[in-house]
Design an enzyme around this catalytic site. Structure first.
Site, mmCIF file in Angstrom:
data_model
loop_
_atom_site.group_PDB
_atom_site.id
_atom_site.type_symbol
_atom_site.label_atom_id
_atom_site.label_comp_id
_atom_site.label_asym_id
_atom_site.label_seq_id
_atom_site.Cartn_x
_atom_site.Cartn_y
_atom_site.Cartn_z
ATOM 1 N N LYS A 262 31.121 -17.974 0.886
ATOM 2 C CA LYS A 262 29.824 -18.052 0.579
ATOM 3 C C LYS A 262 29.562 -18.159 -0.700
ATOM 4 C CE LYS A 262 25.104 -16.143 1.190
ATOM 5 N NZ LYS A 262 24.736 -15.701 -0.035
ATOM 6 N N HIS B 176 22.958 -18.095 -4.192
ATOM 7 C CA HIS B 176 22.531 -16.703 -4.040
ATOM 8 C C HIS B 176 21.151 -16.646 -4.016
ATOM 9 C CE1 HIS B 176 25.129 -12.884 -4.017
ATOM 10 N NE2 HIS B 176 23.925 -12.478 -3.798
ATOM 11 N N THR C 117 31.530 -13.516 0.008
ATOM 12 C CA THR C 117 30.655 -13.940 -1.124
ATOM 13 C C THR C 117 31.497 -13.927 -2.229
ATOM 14 O OG1 THR C 117 28.469 -12.912 -0.135
ATOM 15 C CG2 THR C 117 28.730 -13.535 -2.574
ATOM 16 N N TYR D 267 31.930 -8.298 0.036
ATOM 17 C CA TYR D 267 32.571 -8.400 -1.240
ATOM 18 C C TYR D 267 33.662 -7.686 -1.224
ATOM 19 C CZ TYR D 267 27.613 -9.329 -2.842
ATOM 20 O OH TYR D 267 26.584 -9.842 -3.058
ATOM 21 N N SER E 144 24.663 -7.863 5.902
ATOM 22 C CA SER E 144 24.796 -7.837 4.542
ATOM 23 C C SER E 144 25.837 -6.617 4.270
ATOM 24 C CB SER E 144 23.588 -8.057 3.778
ATOM 25 O OG SER E 144 23.921 -7.491 2.441
#
Length: 391
Positions: free
Chosen positions: A256, A280, A184, A158, A135
């Site tokens: 995603k 999510h 994402t 991100y 992540s």
């Protein structure tokens, strides 16, 4: 005298037997036999604030619950006249071999669950011969996790309005040996996670963006529902952002947060290497559909051009089987990994993955499938199938 002694010995034997039975029950209750039981262990192990941060969803948590419940409404149609003495669960993702179609989803702040955080998770994933997606909000940096063990890993990203932040992270991930970028795309704003608001959840500093953006520790307030003080700097993703990202890296890019056929087609058009069907974990838009209910829609939209992965609600090997039957190439597991980490550290993460693998192998054997390619649409029956059969 002898009678009194015999009575005392009998009472002592009874007491010892009761103690042994109680100890046995405690031992049995603390040793989970399926993935779901790790949740209760994690709840006992973690402060309330941290457990609810991991376990909670957005607003009414309808989507959070639906992700799991939707799997339970899909039934399996087994084939029995098949030799299933040998089962092969191995597969490939973007060309990389993994032992099963069960991968580790990106989730932030593993250090809240265990001091070794993502380092322990990475080692467990490597030992399980599967892919971990690290992540963006990891407690440890991309470099620290890469140095923890030798394995195939992807990095979740991100894109910031200040693009140099994303460019820095991508360059570091590529240099550290990560094999793909998972972008994402479902966070133009952060969802309203009410448990975190009530708990005034304190968010740790983010190692990956230290020195790039403000990482001051902040609490969630009634007027600021974002979990990070800098989430307002995240860009609203569109095709131009994906094109820019492709221009700065040779790594394949998966998108995603895709749950509609419209967005799935766009993903193919902009050159995504794969899509992840995700809401999510029910933490963004409440009342969005359960992911397993829209897998087929996305699969049909991409027409086999790129792989489809699904996350959200996977708690059993039969869930994995159902996702594959509906066209997914793999599943991502998120919260159970965190629960395993909180309960038993690295070993707990290994246990979670192994339990799902063993359950998938059993489901395949009982359904008459010796390899993943044998799992077809005919092996499952959905609510839509049942409704259509009544027309």
């Amino acid at each position: 005298m002898s009678l009194t002694l015999e009575l005392m010995n009998w009472v002592l034997d009874m007491v010892l037997q009761i103690i042994r039975e109680l100890l046995g029950k405690v031992t049995m209750s603390s040793e989970p036999v399926n993935v779901n039981e790790f949740k209760a262990l994690a709840e006992r192990a973690l402060p309330k604030m941290y457990f609810e941060f991991y376990a909670g969803g957005a607003e009414d948590e309808h989507t959070l619950k639906a992700n799991e419940e939707a799997y339970q409404r899909i039934t399996i149609r087994p084939r029995v006249l098949v030799d299933v003495s040998r089962i092969d669960m191995s597969t490939r993702m973007l060309g990389y071999s993994i032992s099963s179609p069960i991968m580790v989803a990106p989730s932030g702040l593993h250090k809240l669950a265990n001091p070794e955080g993502e380092l322990a998770t990475a080692r467990a994933a490597a030992a399980s011969n599967t892919i971990m997606i690290l992540s963006f909000g990891s407690s440890y940096s991309v470099e620290e996790v890469a140095a923890s063990c030798n394995a195939v890993r992807f990095f979740q990203l991100y894109v910031y309005k200040q693009r140099h932040v994303a460019a820095n992270l991508v360059e570091r991930a590529e240099r550290s040996g990560y094999k793909a970028i998972v972008l994402t795309v479902d966070c133009p704003r952060m969802g309203r996670r009410e448990a975190d608001i009530k708990n005034r959840m304190i968010v740790s500093k983010q190692k990956n963006v230290e020195g790039l953006v403000s990482t001051e520790v902040d609490a969630v307030s009634e007027n600021d529902f974002s979990l990070f003080s800098y989430t307002t700097e995240v860009s609203h993703i569109n095709g131009q952002d994906v094109a820019w990202l492709k221009s700065i890296t040779k790594l394949p890019i998966l998108l995603k947060g895709i749950i509609t056929h419209e967005d799935a087609r766009i993903a193919v058009e902009v050159g995504a290497a794969g899509v992840i069907v995700s809401n999510h974990g029910g933490r963004q838009l409440d009342y969005s559909p359960a992911t397993i209910n829209v897998v087929e829609e996305v699969v049909h939209a991409v027409k086999g051009k790129i792989p489809v992965i699904v996350d959200g609600g996977v708690r059993r090997g039969t869930d994995v089987f159902k996702a594959l039957a509906l066209g997914a190439q793999a599943v991502l597991v998120g919260r159970p990994i965190l629960y395993g980490l909180a309960a038993k550290g690295e070993h707990g993460v290994k246990q979670v993955i192994q339990m799902l693998k063993e359950e998938l192998e059993l489901a395949m054997a009982l359904a008459g499938c010796t390899s993943l390619k044998d799992i077809t649409r005919s092996h499952v029956r959905t609510e839509r199938d049942r409704c259509q059969s009544m027309l």
